[in-house]
Enzyme design. Sequence first.
Site, PDB file in Angstrom:
ATOM      1  N   LYS A  12       0.833  -1.191   0.000  1.00  0.00           N
ATOM      2  CA  LYS A  12       0.000   0.000   0.000  1.00  0.00           C
ATOM      3  C   LYS A  12       0.873   1.249   0.000  1.00  0.00           C
ATOM      4  O   LYS A  12       1.882   1.296   0.689  1.00  0.00           O
ATOM      5  CB  LYS A  12      -0.900   0.000   1.242  1.00  0.00           C
ATOM      6  N   ASP A  24      -5.856   0.608   8.106  1.00  0.00           N
ATOM      7  CA  ASP A  24      -5.587   0.381   6.683  1.00  0.00           C
ATOM      8  C   ASP A  24      -6.180  -0.928   6.163  1.00  0.00           C
ATOM      9  O   ASP A  24      -6.225  -1.141   4.946  1.00  0.00           O
ATOM     10  CB  ASP A  24      -4.075   0.353   6.420  1.00  0.00           C
TER      11      ASP A  24
END
Length: 265
Positions: A8, A128
């Site tokens: 990410k 996240d």
Amino acid sequence: MRETAYAKINLALHVRRRREDGYHELETLFAFVDAGDELRAAPAGADRLRVTGEFAGTLSDPFGNIVAKALTSLPHGPGWDVLLDKRLPVAAGLGGGSADAGAVFRMVRDVHGLPEDWHARAARLGADVPACVESLACIGRGTGTELEPVANDLAGTPVLLVNPRIPLATGPVFQGWDGIDRGPMPQGDLRTIALEGRNDLEPPARALVPQIGDVLAALRNSGAWASRMSGSGATCFAVYDSPAQRDAAQAALPPAWWSLAGALR
């Protein structure tokens, strides 16, 4: 079963305010690279987690690993035997643990389906994790768990990730934020937000790890059309017009730094 835990990055990360619950109100643009950790799983009589790979030694407690917690949070039969190949650096702003958990959610979804409250279960594991379940570009608000779709015009764009091999915990970086709201994240497609956005955590991260400045200087002189620190650091990214530019930039990096060349999903 086999699944990639896609790295990410935050193409932009705007910190708007400190919340009364101790968290921070964020506006961020999540994007994902087509490479990362690798997970393999097979049905077993009980859950088992083994960790290999370059960064396996940084995970001191496999049973406290977010992969084990993700398995515990989801119905998946009697158990799974999971092998995690830890290729992404830990405490690096790449959501590595969250990406690992997201890969578990996808594997469970493929075999058993996910419960209706999967988003809430993912959010309890980390801010996240919900974005990492789909691992596709999206906007995150709140603590990062309130997700919105975004026009993805950067799929396939060459990207280079670089880390000076210095772990950086998230907590101290957020604590070092100066509390100034510098305005909302720009609107538009990924390219617009990447060019006009910012990362409000870069100054406190650089105060803790000055080498982040060295990484950013190298990337900004490498022909990239955008470069920035990801998350709370210390990994930085650069995006390029061609794979040749990206690969030349990677070849010019100091050999002591960790790097990963890929493309945006």
